[in-house]
Design a protein around this motif. Structure first.
Motif, PDB file in Angstrom:
ATOM      1  N   VAL A   1       0.721  -1.327  -0.061  1.00 61.53           N
ATOM      2  CA  VAL A   1       0.203   0.011   0.029  1.00 61.53           C
ATOM      3  C   VAL A   1       1.062   1.304   0.062  1.00 61.53           C
ATOM      4  N   GLN A   2       2.040   1.292   0.779  1.00 67.14           N
ATOM      5  CA  GLN A   2       2.659   2.354   0.882  1.00 67.14           C
ATOM      6  C   GLN A   2       3.616   2.656  -0.255  1.00 67.14           C
ATOM      7  N   ASN A   3       3.947   1.713  -1.294  1.00 71.15           N
ATOM      8  CA  ASN A   3       4.653   1.826  -2.364  1.00 71.15           C
ATOM      9  C   ASN A   3       3.789   2.345  -3.359  1.00 71.15           C
ATOM     10  N   ASN A   4       2.477   1.993  -3.434  1.00 71.94           N
ATOM     11  CA  ASN A   4       1.210   2.450  -4.561  1.00 71.94           C
ATOM     12  C   ASN A   4       1.119   4.119  -3.954  1.00 71.94           C
ATOM     13  N   ILE A   5       1.138   4.170  -2.791  1.00 71.99           N
ATOM     14  CA  ILE A   5       0.814   5.749  -2.308  1.00 71.99           C
ATOM     15  C   ILE A   5       2.073   6.500  -2.760  1.00 71.99           C
ATOM     16  N   ASN A   6       3.203   6.091  -2.589  1.00 75.75           N
ATOM     17  CA  ASN A   6       4.415   6.852  -2.834  1.00 75.75           C
ATOM     18  C   ASN A   6       4.523   7.122  -4.460  1.00 75.75           C
ATOM     19  N   ARG A   7       4.146   6.115  -5.399  1.00 73.17           N
ATOM     20  CA  ARG A   7       4.122   6.102  -6.701  1.00 73.17           C
ATOM     21  C   ARG A   7       3.025   7.277  -6.929  1.00 73.17           C
ATOM     22  N   ALA A   8       1.851   6.733  -6.595  1.00 70.16           N
ATOM     23  CA  ALA A   8       0.708   8.064  -6.906  1.00 70.16           C
ATOM     24  C   ALA A   8       1.015   9.296  -6.508  1.00 70.16           C
ATOM     25  N   ILE A   9       1.453   9.443  -5.375  1.00 68.90           N
ATOM     26  CA  ILE A   9       1.654  10.841  -4.706  1.00 68.90           C
ATOM     27  C   ILE A   9       2.792  11.505  -5.722  1.00 68.90           C
TER      28      ILE A   9
ATOM     29  N   TYR B   1       3.789  10.920  -8.546  1.00 68.04           N
ATOM     30  CA  TYR B   1       3.516  11.418  -9.942  1.00 68.04           C
ATOM     31  C   TYR B   1       2.435  12.715  -9.904  1.00 68.04           C
ATOM     32  N   TYR B   2       1.556  12.875  -8.917  1.00 67.81           N
ATOM     33  CA  TYR B   2       0.808  13.793  -8.862  1.00 67.81           C
ATOM     34  C   TYR B   2       1.495  15.079  -8.489  1.00 67.81           C
ATOM     35  N   ASP B   3       2.478  14.915  -7.370  1.00 68.26           N
ATOM     36  CA  ASP B   3       3.018  16.009  -6.830  1.00 68.26           C
ATOM     37  C   ASP B   3       4.297  16.390  -7.864  1.00 68.26           C
ATOM     38  N   SER B   4       4.439  15.822  -8.655  1.00 71.56           N
ATOM     39  CA  SER B   4       5.685  16.300  -9.680  1.00 71.56           C
ATOM     40  C   SER B   4       4.960  16.683 -11.119  1.00 71.56           C
ATOM     41  N   GLN B   5       4.876  15.570 -11.658  1.00 71.00           N
ATOM     42  CA  GLN B   5       4.548  16.004 -13.220  1.00 71.00           C
ATOM     43  C   GLN B   5       3.161  16.608 -13.258  1.00 71.00           C
TER      44      GLN B   5
ATOM     45  N   VAL C   1      -5.437  10.804  -5.653  1.00 72.08           N
ATOM     46  CA  VAL C   1      -4.224  10.385  -6.087  1.00 72.08           C
ATOM     47  C   VAL C   1      -4.721   8.864  -6.791  1.00 72.08           C
ATOM     48  N   ILE C   2      -4.034   8.678  -8.025  1.00 76.09           N
ATOM     49  CA  ILE C   2      -4.371   7.392  -8.868  1.00 76.09           C
ATOM     50  C   ILE C   2      -2.965   6.966  -9.251  1.00 76.09           C
ATOM     51  N   GLU C   3      -2.775   5.864  -9.653  1.00 80.27           N
ATOM     52  CA  GLU C   3      -1.676   5.264 -10.191  1.00 80.27           C
ATOM     53  C   GLU C   3      -1.376   5.652 -11.666  1.00 80.27           C
ATOM     54  N   PRO C   4       0.058   6.076 -11.953  1.00 80.44           N
ATOM     55  CA  PRO C   4       0.100   6.652 -13.110  1.00 80.44           C
ATOM     56  C   PRO C   4      -0.243   5.996 -14.460  1.00 80.44           C
ATOM     57  N   GLN C   5      -0.388   4.921 -14.468  1.00 80.21           N
ATOM     58  CA  GLN C   5      -0.716   4.129 -15.639  1.00 80.21           C
ATOM     59  C   GLN C   5      -2.150   3.989 -15.790  1.00 80.21           C
ATOM     60  N   ALA C   6      -2.842   4.671 -14.780  1.00 82.46           N
ATOM     61  CA  ALA C   6      -4.472   4.221 -14.649  1.00 82.46           C
ATOM     62  C   ALA C   6      -5.173   4.717 -16.081  1.00 82.46           C
ATOM     63  N   VAL C   7      -6.005   3.934 -16.981  1.00 85.70           N
ATOM     64  CA  VAL C   7      -6.869   4.193 -17.729  1.00 85.70           C
ATOM     65  C   VAL C   7      -8.255   4.739 -17.314  1.00 85.70           C
ATOM     66  N   SER C   8      -8.917   4.086 -16.146  1.00 89.44           N
ATOM     67  CA  SER C   8     -10.195   4.225 -15.850  1.00 89.44           C
ATOM     68  C   SER C   8     -10.304   3.950 -14.562  1.00 89.44           C
ATOM     69  N   LEU C   9     -11.191   4.335 -13.925  1.00 90.40           N
ATOM     70  CA  LEU C   9     -11.432   3.898 -12.590  1.00 90.40           C
ATOM     71  C   LEU C   9     -11.794   2.357 -12.384  1.00 90.40           C
TER      72      LEU C   9
END
Length: 219
Positions: A15-23, A25-29, A202-210
């Motif tokens: 879970v923490q790994n997913n949070i870090n990747r999602a945040i 992505y959102y907080d940078s790019q 926040v959502i994973e970078p490779q997301a296509v749909s919910l």
């Protein structure tokens, strides 16, 4: 298919790994993209690059966002019948009408769906993500009622009439009759529809749909 049983620390790590990747992505790019779009929207960019260049800044981004927002808002929230339930047979006609009316009541009376839709559309156009959250809000409000000159037995009956009724204050007169106030709990739970700021979702970078995403969160 055999599934591996995970320990609690392994689940937390995933879970923490997913949070870090999602945040990240959102907080940078995405945050850089949104900041850049906002500058164009507010006519702060593009600035003149050299002395002597024209100081005129186009409002094309602002005009495009506003016109598109108005057009989408009209299709989503115009009028009071945005949802209509279709009966499947003659027995469903009344219930379908009730469901349609109740949906409009929830969206436009209990919630300000016009404002929610406006915010979601604007965020979608500006930030690439317009988010509305729907949830059941358990809420209790208390109504204070007065009572006057009742016996102790009548007061006991009054307090036992509904669960949760409490005695706020009371006074007894010279003949033993009681006056005072009680508080009665009222269930005000309801469906809540509200817009969520893009930076709070926040959502994973490779997301296509919910529907197909593996990870998303409201922070």
């Amino acid at each position: 298919m055999d599934y591996k049983t995970l320990e609690e620390d392994e689940i937390l790590a995933i879970v923490q790994n997913n949070i870090n990747r999602a945040i990240g992505y959102y907080d940078s790019q995405l945050s850089r993209e949104r900041e850049n779009v906002l500058k164009f929207y507010q006519a702060e960019e593009p600035k003149a690059q050299h002395d002597g260049n024209s100081k005129y800044i186009s409002m094309d981004v602002y005009d495009a966002v506003q016109s598109m927002q108005a057009a989408l808002l009209e299709s989503m929230a115009a009028g009071q019948r945005i949802v209509k339930f279709a009966p499947q047979n003659a027995d469903d006609v009344v219930m379908a009408e009730i469901a349609s009316e109740y949906t409009d009541y929830v969206m436009f009376r209990q919630n300000d769906f016009f404002e929610v839709a406006s915010s979601v559309i604007h965020d979608g156009l500006m930030a690439r993500a317009g988010i509305a959250k729907v949830y059941w809000d358990e809420r209790t409000e208390y109504e204070v009622e007065e009572f006057s000159q009742v016996t102790e037995e009548e007061l006991d009956m009054l307090l036992a009439a509904d669960e949760g009724i409490e005695l706020e204050d009371s006074e007894t007169n010279e003949v033993g009759l009681i006056s005072g106030t009680i508080s009665r709990p009222l269930d005000k739970s309801q469906v809540v529809v509200e817009s969520i700021p893009p930076e709070s979702f926040v959502i994973e970078p490779q997301a296509v749909s919910l529907e197909t995403v593996n990870f998303m969160a409201h922070r």
